[in-house]
Motif scaffolding. Structure first.
Motif, mmCIF file in Angstrom:
data_model
loop_
_atom_site.group_PDB
_atom_site.id
_atom_site.type_symbol
_atom_site.label_atom_id
_atom_site.label_comp_id
_atom_site.label_asym_id
_atom_site.label_seq_id
_atom_site.Cartn_x
_atom_site.Cartn_y
_atom_site.Cartn_z
ATOM 1 N N THR A 622 0.844 -1.191 0.000
ATOM 2 C CA THR A 622 0.000 0.000 0.000
ATOM 3 C C THR A 622 0.882 1.243 0.000
ATOM 4 O O THR A 622 1.746 1.388 0.861
ATOM 5 N N LYS A 623 0.659 2.109 -0.967
ATOM 6 C CA LYS A 623 1.451 3.336 -1.071
ATOM 7 C C LYS A 623 0.525 4.543 -1.089
ATOM 8 O O LYS A 623 -0.693 4.402 -1.208
ATOM 9 N N ALA A 624 1.130 5.724 -0.992
ATOM 10 C CA ALA A 624 0.345 6.961 -1.064
ATOM 11 C C ALA A 624 -0.027 7.211 -2.526
ATOM 12 O O ALA A 624 0.585 8.020 -3.209
ATOM 13 N N GLU A 625 -0.986 6.437 -3.009
ATOM 14 C CA GLU A 625 -1.405 6.562 -4.409
ATOM 15 C C GLU A 625 -2.905 6.831 -4.432
ATOM 16 O O GLU A 625 -3.712 5.920 -4.550
ATOM 17 N N PRO A 698 -0.205 1.880 9.366
ATOM 18 C CA PRO A 698 -0.211 2.567 8.071
ATOM 19 C C PRO A 698 1.191 2.866 7.548
ATOM 20 O O PRO A 698 1.324 3.497 6.496
ATOM 21 N N ASP A 699 2.220 2.443 8.229
ATOM 22 C CA ASP A 699 3.596 2.601 7.760
ATOM 23 C C ASP A 699 3.929 4.039 7.363
ATOM 24 O O ASP A 699 4.449 4.290 6.274
ATOM 25 N N GLY A 700 3.610 4.956 8.235
ATOM 26 C CA GLY A 700 4.004 6.335 7.984
ATOM 27 C C GLY A 700 3.012 7.113 7.137
ATOM 28 O O GLY A 700 3.126 8.331 7.009
ATOM 29 N N LEU A 701 2.031 6.445 6.542
ATOM 30 C CA LEU A 701 1.004 7.183 5.793
ATOM 31 C C LEU A 701 -0.031 7.711 6.775
ATOM 32 O O LEU A 701 -0.232 7.144 7.854
ATOM 33 N N ARG A 702 -0.708 8.788 6.377
ATOM 34 C CA ARG A 702 -1.840 9.229 7.185
ATOM 35 C C ARG A 702 -2.860 8.093 7.161
ATOM 36 O O ARG A 702 -3.122 7.521 6.082
ATOM 37 N N PRO A 703 -3.463 7.749 8.294
ATOM 38 C CA PRO A 703 -4.289 6.534 8.333
ATOM 39 C C PRO A 703 -5.399 6.504 7.283
ATOM 40 O O PRO A 703 -5.652 5.453 6.674
ATOM 41 N N ASP A 704 -6.066 7.637 7.039
ATOM 42 C CA ASP A 704 -7.157 7.607 6.061
ATOM 43 C C ASP A 704 -6.601 7.341 4.657
ATOM 44 O O ASP A 704 -7.221 6.631 3.857
ATOM 45 N N LEU A 705 -5.406 7.912 4.381
ATOM 46 C CA LEU A 705 -4.842 7.708 3.049
ATOM 47 C C LEU A 705 -4.433 6.247 2.850
ATOM 48 O O LEU A 705 -4.571 5.698 1.752
ATOM 49 N N ALA A 706 -3.960 5.623 3.905
ATOM 50 C CA ALA A 706 -3.607 4.194 3.804
ATOM 51 C C ALA A 706 -4.871 3.345 3.601
ATOM 52 O O ALA A 706 -4.906 2.441 2.764
ATOM 53 N N LEU A 707 -5.925 3.694 4.341
ATOM 54 C CA LEU A 707 -7.150 2.886 4.296
ATOM 55 C C LEU A 707 -7.829 2.960 2.923
ATOM 56 O O LEU A 707 -8.433 1.992 2.469
ATOM 57 N N ILE A 750 -6.334 1.427 12.834
ATOM 58 C CA ILE A 750 -5.281 1.716 11.877
ATOM 59 C C ILE A 750 -4.422 2.824 12.462
ATOM 60 O O ILE A 750 -4.887 3.953 12.645
ATOM 61 N N GLY A 751 -3.198 2.485 12.817
ATOM 62 C CA GLY A 751 -2.341 3.425 13.533
ATOM 63 C C GLY A 751 -3.039 3.827 14.820
ATOM 64 O O GLY A 751 -3.507 2.982 15.580
ATOM 65 N N SER A 752 -3.195 5.124 15.025
ATOM 66 C CA SER A 752 -3.808 5.602 16.260
ATOM 67 C C SER A 752 -5.321 5.763 16.133
ATOM 68 O O SER A 752 -5.984 6.207 17.054
ATOM 69 N N ARG A 753 -5.866 5.444 14.966
ATOM 70 C CA ARG A 753 -7.301 5.645 14.761
ATOM 71 C C ARG A 753 -8.043 4.308 14.861
ATOM 72 O O ARG A 753 -7.508 3.274 14.458
ATOM 73 N N ALA A 754 -9.289 4.389 15.338
ATOM 74 C CA ALA A 754 -10.100 3.174 15.436
ATOM 75 C C ALA A 754 -11.556 3.526 15.166
ATOM 76 O O ALA A 754 -12.014 4.620 15.478
ATOM 77 N N PHE A 755 -12.246 2.604 14.537
ATOM 78 C CA PHE A 755 -13.691 2.808 14.344
ATOM 79 C C PHE A 755 -14.363 1.457 14.163
ATOM 80 O O PHE A 755 -13.693 0.444 13.916
#
Lengths: 776, 274
Positions: A622-625, A698-707, A750-755
């Protein structure tokens, strides 16, 4: 102008056009007034030919050239690029390239595949246009000697909720076009009894003025009964079979080779869209297949664009001979049709058979049993010329090579790589991730297409072992590919999937083309099929505009690079240019139909989650794409990198997946596409009617962008049996454990976020996302 | 008679489109089915004429006969009536099974053979009307078999057993003239002409989508008072194999599908009766 057109003294309409001494202006007027759509240079080439012949051409001759030399028929603007990037991809499994490509299925059987566009007719008359699109693709497969066994329909429309006052003048509302196209596919496809098993529906403002309607077909054949689209030699009789010929569909191909304008809408609405009749087509298919099965035919070809004028010339040319046709023998729908109109009419449901003289009676008896008209209308000549007579009068006499071999251009193009990339502006990180995922699930590009899928008969022929909707009865979700089991005595399967990537191609055409191939391979591998062949339908703007052609070239290059690495041939395809209106070109839209071979259908995998407690994995990186992503579209992001494809990684992942699914280690599999991994897991929960717990760095990506990243070459897997077995089978590939199946919610950390989201909340958003907009 | 001697006529004409899989269903069970074009029965095409009396079972398969442009099955029924009525009546009177699936069921209703309350009629007693959804529906259906024994050809089906078979039609809503609903229902029950009713996975008589068309009393299939003419909307030939069921990747079940018993039962009946 009048003085240049001279009526010939015969008891039917026949004209000679005295263009031997005409200047450029007069040639341009002739082209326009006769609706030839030939360029000044092409008209001069016509003039030079008839000067050499020492006589002026007839109307039938000029009309023939207008058809044969149209972009639609001779690919004059695209051929050089297709040759550069696609035609060279060879594979031993390619048996024949013709109106459809023919591939090896097993030792004794072959399958045929093709996809093509029906854009302009569907924009003008959605119901009839879409229906005749199916008719045309069925004939392309049939004329290879193959029995059509599946249809696919990738469709692209403007937004269903487009405000009425945002509708450009003369343009029909997307809701109307959508409803008409779906009904046309339904009523024609269901009646001919060929299942519609796959496809896609994509909505974007860019399609408001010019919808994109593609239709693909696959068929099955005995290897020893495959036919060429050619005559075998002098002595062959041309038998025209199927529907009668009328004035409908005259100039369909020239219509398809121009941009849509207000004037054209009115001008062509009356005549350029053909009328379909599935209840002529259905017995026509049976009768043709019976003649094929009994080995009575030398060759077969369908009457599509350009009608008789194209089919006769092309069959004779492909065989290396000539043809003589008597037009008064052609059965007509109405009286007083001029010879040139008979010659170029695109009336539907017609096939041309080349039949050895000794077999003619047997062939005619088959068609008589099925109540399908079949009429000998001409014969093959040894000499390479086409001669057409009407009531004994010669109305056309041209050298075959001049007539059939259209011009080819190397038009100037602008390399899109030269443009500065737009800066990336992601949307703000959502405060409520659950709401962000729900809004994606209800986006019409992601939301359930069940309303449409269930209007298509996807099970007739009783071969569809993996269906387009998968999961718990009454709770089904989207699958990745359909699988057919075409032979009663074999477990071997043929998987069918499509992909289309305008959202990426409009930003980065190379990556967009590559992503289309990646996407279709992901779909095939997900169900357990090895990708085997592709057929491409390339829907682009006006190729005479260098920027449009530059996008086209790059997209073709992207398709070619990935296909070549995977060893995937493209034995057939179609180019549709001039998809523009005065407002704008359509988003450049490469569509790919992919077929895959399943060794044993009993090992196929569906997308729905199966068992509480089972382990979930993500295969792929998964990349910032997020360039062109559904997340950016819905939440207002801009720019960004379009998903890139590493064809070598794709190839390794496909191999790994297939090994694992054959070993029975995968219980569920779904690829990540629109909406990224977030949507993928949600759809798997919906189909399984069960929750999942996912935890992911998320390996350094913003969690929403990774998701919501739409990086290519990714699948979510549910393991069957010991997770270590699956991990072992996929060793060396980018695999990470995501969590496990279970509960009644999709819970994500995902990282520090949860839902967490309940299944029913997700189902409400997803089920109604598209249908809510259809009422208007 | 032996099973491999059982000749099954699967009737086709332009627009029927389920004949191949229907032939396959009977062939896979060891019978001798044949796809026969209506023209082979009513005309004399050189070397291809067939006589209905030479067959032990007749199947009208699914499809869109003649396009169904008038009313589903109406044109087919009219062509059968004009060209084959006497042969058909003789066939039925001999007790041979006549089976209509989907479009074939529609044709048998249009022909007055089904439900045939009190005997064959000149005017249809019921109709298979446009679905409540007003469009084609292709979806899995669950059918409860409710016949108490009148229908000989389906005698192998367990009473109250559930058979899964997909529906795929635009006109499948079993309807009778307004005001006669209860009377027809009562007559069907009394003469034991009810075959299949749509149910949901819990086995209850549910509404849409389990009743895919809005049929009266969830009726999916009926037979004539003698039990040898029968019709149903869903397609048992599409669940012949377990791998044609929509959820086989979940159930882990292998082998035969639910539809197989439907065809097996018809053949068993024929081998025992003739």
């Amino acid at each position: 102008m009048g003085e240049l057109i001279r009526r010939v003294k015969v008891p039917f309409p026949l004209y000679r056009i005295d263009l031997l001494e005409a200047g450029d202006d007069e040639l341009a007027r002739i082209s326009k007034d006769l609706g030839l759509a030939l360029s000044p240079a092409e008209m001069r080439r016509v003039q030079a030919y008839f000067r050499k012949r020492g006589r002026p051409p007839t109307d039938a001759e000029l009309q023939s050239l207008g058809q044969a030399w149209s972009e639609h028929c001779c690919y004059k603007s695209s051929r050089s690029f297709l040759r550069e990037f696609l035609f060279g991809i060879e594979a031993p499994s390619v048996l024949l390239r013709g109106d459809a490509g023919v591939m090896e299925f097993d030792e004794d059987h072959a399958y045929a595949l093709r996809i093509e566009s029906h854009n302009h007719p569907s924009a003008v008359e959605p119901y009839g246009g879409a229906a005749t699109g199916i008719g045309g693709i069925l004939r392309d497969v049939l004329c290879m000697g193959a029995k059509p066994i599946a249809l696919v329909d990738p469709l692209h429309f403007g937004p269903l909720d487009l405000p009425d006052d945002a509708l450009p003048p003369g343009v029909k509302h997307p809701r109307y076009l959508f409803g008409g196209v779906v009904a046309g596919i339904r009523d024609y496809g269901n009646r001919v009894g060929v299942p519609t098993v796959a496809g896609s529906i994509f909505f974007d403002k860019g399609y408001t003025g010019n919808i994109i309607v593609n239709v693909g077909c696959v068929g099955i054949a005995r290897k020893d009964r495959i036919l060429r689209n050619a005559v075998a030699g002098p002595g062959d009789v041309f038998i025209l079979a199927g529907g009668k010929t009328g004035r409908d569909g005259i100039h369909g191909v020239t219509f398809a080779s121009l941009e849509l304008s207000d004037e054209m809408w009115e001008e062509w609405q009356a005549g350029a869209v053909q009328l379909g009749d599935p209840i002529m087509k259905e017995p026509l298919i049976h009768a043709c297949l019976e003649a094929v099965d009994r080995g009575l035919l030398s060759g077969m070809k369908d009457l599509g664009g350009g009608g008789l004028s194209c089919v006769v010339g092309e069959m004779a040319f492909a065989g290396g001979y000539g043809a003589e046709v008597h037009l008064e023998k052609v059965p007509l729908k109405e009286p007083n049709v001029a010879p040139w109109e008979i010659w170029v009419s695109e009336s539907q449901e017609r096939m041309m058979l080349a039949v050895p003289e000794a077999k003619v009676d047997e062939v005619l008896a088959i068609f008589a049993l099925w109540d399908v008209p079949a009429t000998p209308i001409g014969r093959v000549l040894a000499e390479k010329a086409v001669r057409v007579l009407y009531q004994g009068e010669e109305v056309l006499d041209m050298d075959l090579a001049f007539y059939t071999e259209g011009p080819e251009y190397e038009r100037p193009y602008e390399d899109p790589g030269a443009r500065p990339p737009s800066p990336e502006r992601p949307p703000e990180e959502p405060s409520d991730y659950a709401a962000a995922l729900l809004s994606l699930l209800s986006s019409p590009n992601v939301a359930s297409k069940e309303h449409v899928i269930r209007q298509y008969d996807h099970e007739v022929m009783a071969n569809t072992v993996i269906k387009p909707l998968q999961g718990v009865l009454g709770r089904q979700s989207h699958g990745d590919a359909a699988v057919l089991k075409p032979l009663p005595d074999s477990w071997r399967g043929l998987a069918v999937a499509t992909a289309s990537t305008p959202q990426y191609t409009r930003i980065d055409p190379y990556r967009g083309g590559a992503a289309a191939v990646d996407n279709v391979c992901r779909n095939l591998a997900a169900v357990g099929a090895r990708p085997h062949a592709l057929s491409d339908c390339l829907n682009f703007g006006n190729p005479e505009k260098p920027d449009r052609l530059g996008f086209f070239r790059e997209a073709v290059r992207g398709i070619g690079v990935v296909a070549e690495t995977l060893g995937l041939p493209l034995p057939s395809g179609n180019v549709s240019f001039y998809n523009e209106t005065p407002l704008s070109p359509v988003p450049p839209t490469p569509v790919v139909l992919g077929t895959g071979i399943v060794q044993d259908v009993r090992r196929c995998v569906t997308s729905d989650l199966k068992r509480a407690g089972a382990s979930l994995y993500l295969l792929g990186e998964t990349k910032a794409e997020l360039g062109g992503s559904e997340y950016y579209r819905v939440h207002g992001g801009e720019g960004g990198a379009v998903p890139d494809t590493d064809p070598n990684l794709l190839s390794r992942c496909v191999d790994g997946l297939l090994e694992a699914s054959r070993a029975g280690l995968i219980a569920a599999c779904h690829d990540a596409s629109h909406g990224g991994m977030g949507v993928t897991v949600a759809e798997m929960c919906l189909g399984g009617d069960i929750g999942a717990e996912v935890e992911w760095s998320p390996d350094g990506l913003r969690p929403d962008l990774a998701l919501f990243s739409e990086s290519n070459t990714r699948w979510v897997l549910e393991a069957r049996g010991e997770p270590s077995a699956l991990e072992g089978a996929l060793e060396g590939l980018p695999l990470r454990r995501l969590g496990r199946v279970g509960g009644s919610e999709m819970r994500v950390r995902i990282g520090s976020r949860a839902f967490a989201l309940g299944i029913e909340a997700m189902r409400n958003a997803w089920s109604g996302g598209m249908t809510r907009l259809m009422a208007g | 008679m032996n099973r491999d001697d059982v000749r099954v006529c699967v009737l086709t004409l332009e627009g029927t489109n389920c004949e191949d899989e229907t032939v396959h269903a009977f062939a896979s069970l060891g019978a001798n089915p044949e796809k026969v074009h209506l023209n082979q029965l009513v005309r004399d095409p050189p070397g291809r004429h067939r006589a209905l009396e030479d067959y032990q079972a007749l199947v009208l398969p699914g499809g869109f006969s003649s396009g169904d442009y008038v009313r589903a099955g109406a044109i087919w029924a009219s062509r059968l009536r004009s060209g084959l009525r006497r042969d058909l009546r003789a066939f039925v009177e001999e007790g041979k099974p006549v089976v209509g699936i989907c479009n074939g069921f529609q044709a048998l209703v249009e022909l007055g053979f089904l439900p045939g309350l009190g005997g064959e009629t000149d005017v249809p007693q019921a109709s298979l009307a446009t679905n409540d959804s007003a469009h084609y529906e292709c979806r899995p259906s669950l059918l409860r078999y409710e016949n108490r024994g009148r229908c000989g050809p389906l005698a192998l089906l367990p009473r109250d057993g559930i058979l899964q078979a997909p529906s795929a039609h635009t006109e499948g809503k079993f309807t009778v003239p307004q005001g006669e609903e209860e009377a027809v229902w009562g007559a069907l029950l009394e003469a034991d002409q009810l075959l299949f009713r749509y149910v949901d996975p819990e086995g209850t008589y549910a509404g849409y989508p389990w009743n895919p068309n809005g049929s009266l009393y969830n009726i999916a299939g009926v037979c004539n008072p003698e039990g040898n003419v029968l019709g149903l909307m869903p397609h048992p030939e599409r669940s012949l194999s377990r791998y044609l069921h929509p959820d086989w990747t979940r159930s882990g079940e292998e082998g035969y599908g639910d539809g197989r018993l439907f065809f097996d039962s018809i053949l068993t009946y024929v081998t025992e009766a003739f």
